[in-house]
Design a protein around this motif. Structure first.
Motif, PDB file in Angstrom:
ATOM      1  N   GLN A  70       0.836  -1.201   0.000  1.00 50.13           N
ATOM      2  CA  GLN A  70       0.000   0.000   0.000  1.00 50.13           C
ATOM      3  C   GLN A  70       0.871   1.252   0.000  1.00 50.13           C
ATOM      4  OE1 GLN A  70      -2.477  -0.404   3.529  1.00 50.13           O
ATOM      5  NE2 GLN A  70      -4.053  -1.508   2.374  1.00 50.13           N
ATOM      6  N   GLY A  71       0.395   2.281  -0.711  1.00 50.30           N
ATOM      7  CA  GLY A  71       1.010   3.592  -0.646  1.00 50.30           C
ATOM      8  C   GLY A  71       0.111   4.510   0.165  1.00 50.30           C
ATOM      9  N   GLY A 112       7.446   6.139  -1.225  1.00 50.74           N
ATOM     10  CA  GLY A 112       6.472   6.861  -0.420  1.00 50.74           C
ATOM     11  C   GLY A 112       6.457   8.364  -0.621  1.00 50.74           C
ATOM     12  N   VAL A 113       7.276   8.872  -1.536  1.00 51.14           N
ATOM     13  CA  VAL A 113       7.283  10.310  -1.824  1.00 51.14           C
ATOM     14  C   VAL A 113       5.953  10.702  -2.466  1.00 51.14           C
ATOM     15  CG1 VAL A 113       8.350  12.124  -3.219  1.00 51.14           C
ATOM     16  CG2 VAL A 113       9.776  10.444  -2.050  1.00 51.14           C
ATOM     17  N   VAL A 114       5.324  11.744  -1.947  1.00 50.17           N
ATOM     18  CA  VAL A 114       4.056  12.221  -2.504  1.00 50.17           C
ATOM     19  C   VAL A 114       4.327  12.942  -3.822  1.00 50.17           C
ATOM     20  CG1 VAL A 114       2.108  13.798  -2.123  1.00 50.17           C
ATOM     21  CG2 VAL A 114       2.943  12.354  -0.251  1.00 50.17           C
ATOM     22  N   ASN A 115       3.491  12.690  -4.803  1.00 49.81           N
ATOM     23  CA  ASN A 115       3.673  13.257  -6.139  1.00 49.81           C
ATOM     24  C   ASN A 115       3.856  14.776  -6.091  1.00 49.81           C
ATOM     25  OD1 ASN A 115       2.684  14.556  -8.701  1.00 49.81           O
ATOM     26  ND2 ASN A 115       2.526  12.446  -9.380  1.00 49.81           N
ATOM     27  N   ALA A 116       2.980  15.471  -5.368  1.00 50.56           N
ATOM     28  CA  ALA A 116       3.054  16.936  -5.328  1.00 50.56           C
ATOM     29  C   ALA A 116       4.340  17.415  -4.666  1.00 50.56           C
ATOM     30  CB  ALA A 116       1.842  17.509  -4.589  1.00 50.56           C
ATOM     31  N   ASP A 117       4.817  16.693  -3.658  1.00 51.88           N
ATOM     32  CA  ASP A 117       6.069  17.077  -2.993  1.00 51.88           C
ATOM     33  C   ASP A 117       7.240  16.968  -3.962  1.00 51.88           C
ATOM     34  OD1 ASP A 117       4.666  17.510  -0.674  1.00 51.88           O
ATOM     35  OD2 ASP A 117       5.208  15.598   0.239  1.00 51.88           O
ATOM     36  N   LEU A 118       7.264  15.910  -4.754  1.00 51.30           N
ATOM     37  CA  LEU A 118       8.317  15.784  -5.759  1.00 51.30           C
ATOM     38  C   LEU A 118       8.204  16.888  -6.791  1.00 51.30           C
ATOM     39  CD1 LEU A 118      10.642  14.276  -7.155  1.00 51.30           C
ATOM     40  CD2 LEU A 118       8.907  12.911  -8.342  1.00 51.30           C
ATOM     41  N   SER A 119       6.999  17.165  -7.249  1.00 52.04           N
ATOM     42  CA  SER A 119       6.800  18.204  -8.259  1.00 52.04           C
ATOM     43  C   SER A 119       7.312  19.548  -7.775  1.00 52.04           C
ATOM     44  CB  SER A 119       5.318  18.300  -8.627  1.00 52.04           C
ATOM     45  OG  SER A 119       4.867  17.102  -9.227  1.00 52.04           O
ATOM     46  N   ARG A 120       7.041  19.878  -6.525  1.00 52.20           N
ATOM     47  CA  ARG A 120       7.504  21.164  -5.987  1.00 52.20           C
ATOM     48  C   ARG A 120       9.017  21.174  -5.800  1.00 52.20           C
ATOM     49  NH1 ARG A 120       2.715  20.234  -2.452  1.00 52.20           N
ATOM     50  NH2 ARG A 120       0.999  21.407  -3.414  1.00 52.20           N
ATOM     51  N   GLU A 137      -1.871  15.537  -4.678  1.00 51.49           N
ATOM     52  CA  GLU A 137      -1.540  16.074  -3.358  1.00 51.49           C
ATOM     53  C   GLU A 137      -1.467  14.982  -2.294  1.00 51.49           C
ATOM     54  OE1 GLU A 137      -0.564  18.937  -2.458  1.00 51.49           O
ATOM     55  OE2 GLU A 137      -1.312  20.465  -3.828  1.00 51.49           O
ATOM     56  N   MET A 138      -1.960  13.775  -2.602  1.00 46.74           N
ATOM     57  CA  MET A 138      -1.959  12.673  -1.641  1.00 46.74           C
ATOM     58  C   MET A 138      -1.240  11.433  -2.162  1.00 46.74           C
ATOM     59  SD  MET A 138      -5.913  12.813  -0.302  1.00 46.74           S
ATOM     60  CE  MET A 138      -6.567  12.709  -1.979  1.00 46.74           C
ATOM     61  N   SER A 139      -1.402  11.136  -3.429  1.00 48.22           N
ATOM     62  CA  SER A 139      -0.885   9.871  -3.967  1.00 48.22           C
ATOM     63  C   SER A 139       0.633   9.868  -4.009  1.00 48.22           C
ATOM     64  CB  SER A 139      -1.454   9.600  -5.353  1.00 48.22           C
ATOM     65  OG  SER A 139      -1.019  10.566  -6.291  1.00 48.22           O
ATOM     66  N   THR A 140       1.200   8.675  -3.898  1.00 50.14           N
ATOM     67  CA  THR A 140       2.650   8.537  -3.841  1.00 50.14           C
ATOM     68  C   THR A 140       3.197   8.053  -5.180  1.00 50.14           C
ATOM     69  OG1 THR A 140       2.510   6.240  -3.082  1.00 50.14           O
ATOM     70  CG2 THR A 140       2.566   7.973  -1.384  1.00 50.14           C
ATOM     71  N   ILE A 141       4.492   8.267  -5.361  1.00 43.27           N
ATOM     72  CA  ILE A 141       5.146   7.824  -6.587  1.00 43.27           C
ATOM     73  C   ILE A 141       5.041   6.297  -6.718  1.00 43.27           C
ATOM     74  CG2 ILE A 141       7.340   7.665  -7.819  1.00 43.27           C
ATOM     75  CD1 ILE A 141       6.037  10.460  -7.841  1.00 43.27           C
ATOM     76  N   GLY A 142       5.184   5.578  -5.612  1.00 41.88           N
ATOM     77  CA  GLY A 142       5.050   4.127  -5.664  1.00 41.88           C
ATOM     78  C   GLY A 142       3.677   3.694  -6.140  1.00 41.88           C
ATOM     79  N   GLY A 143       2.644   4.351  -5.637  1.00 45.13           N
ATOM     80  CA  GLY A 143       1.291   4.038  -6.087  1.00 45.13           C
ATOM     81  C   GLY A 143       1.077   4.413  -7.532  1.00 45.13           C
ATOM     82  N   ASN A 144       1.611   5.567  -7.944  1.00 43.38           N
ATOM     83  CA  ASN A 144       1.515   5.976  -9.353  1.00 43.38           C
ATOM     84  C   ASN A 144       2.180   4.961 -10.262  1.00 43.38           C
ATOM     85  OD1 ASN A 144       2.050   9.576  -8.739  1.00 43.38           O
ATOM     86  ND2 ASN A 144       0.302   8.268  -8.290  1.00 43.38           N
TER      87      ASN A 144
END
Length: 457
Positions: A70-71, A112-120, A137-144
């Motif tokens: 789970q992410g 576990g890095v959140v997509n939006a955090d990486l983008s910023r 804003e919530m989903s993680t790179i692993g889940g993506n």
């Protein structure tokens, strides 16, 4: 009496990384596809490093316990839902951005890095990570990676797999394999990276990803156009794509979706239009010219009204309606979200067919979507307390997927299969294709412990 698996995990990972409290386990049973069946897990583990994931996999294999990774559990197909007696492996603590390279234009991250955090983070280096699912804003790179997630920008930039250069993956045996490479080019061997992207935790656990980046885009501007009918809106979208323009996003909202958004929040949306298009250009000083051309095309194809943003704030306001879709539909009832994808030439038959299905089964079907690449999100809404309505909704959901397949499309463009759509996978793949999938699964996971019952029935 203590659980020997839990005792082994606590010995390997420490008490803080292992949870068997029933209330906590219950809160982690499912992703956002709450309609899908979720079992009762045996234990939840939160490893912080690849070596700890290896220890978890070895313990699970030794005890013969299935593993569900789970992410952030923002998925919409039940892929992260627990099964009875499983071990839940959360990647939430593996949330470090290990490297951002301006020279190589790559980022190396934990899952576990959140997509939006990486983008910023990459934007601060004038770089851009394009995949942007609505849950960014919530989903993680692993889940993506697990679902090969898309987003609003796919029409121009592509989906997650287009930006994954390489992966570190822990197999069911506890062995670690590295796939792909950091270099921009490389064709040695089978493309295991793309095989793992979209495999929904059924082949291994991703513990590190090397992601390609782009130069940061220039300032973006947006246009919105309303039309009397679905057909006019789709024709305008096709004309935009055929014009040589490549909008950064091209989104579609049908009448039921527009009404739901307006009821949820007063945005001044007209209730008597058949459809709305939202388009954006991110070409900086040329964005205004692009938006003007898009507005001209929409007008030529019968737009009732066209609004052109003149700055970033106006663009944000025009796009807000699209961002509100899921929130607006939730108060209406339980939602079954399809994500069929067809060629743009088949969009009008798809949307007409969806309207017919809604009438046939007497259910509300709202249909927003990424019209620029043909990936639509027909959403069946029903009252969970009404068994007859639930039966009709499930039948309508299946009919929509069958319609998409008849039109030469796919049952999922970005959400994945999970449990929600597994029943229709053989229809799309065919018996030979499905058997190849099963053989691949057997090679990676001979004991069938990785997310059993998901993707492949």
């Amino acid at each position: 009496m203590s659980d020997p698996l839990v005792a082994r995990l606590r010995s390997d990972l420490g008490d803080g990384a292992v949870v068997d409290d029933p209330d906590v386990l219950d809160s982690h049973r499912n992703d956002h596809a709450t309609f899908c069946t979720a079992g009762v897990p045996r234990v939840l583990v939160r490893p912080a490093a690849t070596s700890e994931v290896q220890a978890v996999m070895r313990a699970a294999s030794e005890f013969g316990v299935p593993i569900v990774t789970q992410g952030a559990r923002t998925g919409l197909s039940g892929a992260a839902n627990a099964i009875d007696g499983c071990l839940l492996l959360s990647t939430a603590r593996m949330d470090r951005i290990l490297e951002i390279s301006v020279e190589d234009q790559v980022a190396v991250v934990q899952p576990g890095v959140v997509n939006a955090d990486l983008s910023r983070a990459v934007l601060a280096e004038d770089l851009f990570y394009p995949p942007d699912p609505s849950s960014w804003e919530m989903s993680t790179i692993g889940g993506n990676i697990a679902t090969n997630a898309g987003g609003l920008c796919c029409v121009k930039y592509g989906v997650t797999s287009d930006f994954v250069r390489g992966l570190e993956v822990v197999l069911a045996s506890g062995e670690v394999v590295r796939t792909g490479r950091r270099a921009a080019k490389g064709v040695a061997g089978y493309d295991l990276t793309r095989l793992i992207v979209g495999s929904e935790g059924t082949l291994g656990v991703v513990t590190e990803a090397t992601l390609a980046l782009r130069p940061a885009p220039e300032a973006a501007l947006t246009a919105a156009a309303t039309f009397r009918s679905i057909e006019d809106g789709i024709a305008a979208a096709a004309a935009v794509m055929a014009s040589g323009l490549r909008p950064a996003l091209l989104e579609f909202l049908d009448q039921p979706t527009l009404r739901a958004i307006q009821d949820y929040r007063d945005m001044g949306l007209p209730g008597d239009v058949g459809s709305m298009l939202l388009a954006q250009s991110d070409r900086g000083v040329r964005a205004a010219e692009d938006v003007a051309r898009i507005a001209q095309i929409c007008t030529a194809y019968g737009a009732i009204e066209v609004a052109e943003a003149s700055d970033a704030e106006e663009s944000r306001m025009l796009l807000e309606a699209r961002r509100l879709v899921n929130s607006a539909l939730e108060p209406l009832g339980v939602t079954l979200i399809d994500d069929v994808s067809v060629a743009r030439s088949q969009l009008v038959p798809l949307l007409r067919g969806i309207a017919d299905i809604g009438r046939e089964y007497d259910v509300l079907i709202c249909c927003p979507g990424h019209v620029g690449d043909g990936n639509m999100h027909p959403t069946v809404v029903f009252d969970r307390d009404d068994p007859a309505a639930e039966t009709r909704a499930l039948a309508a959901f299946g009919a929509v997927m069958e319609l998409g397949l008849r039109l030469g499309g796919t049952i999922t463009g970005e959400h994945g299969i999970g449990t929600l759509k597994a029943r229709w996978l053989e229809t799309e793949l065919g018996p030979v294709g499905l058997e190849l999938h099963r053989r691949i699964k057997q090679s990676f996971d001979p004991d069938g412990l990785l997310n059993p019952g998901k993707v492949l029935l």
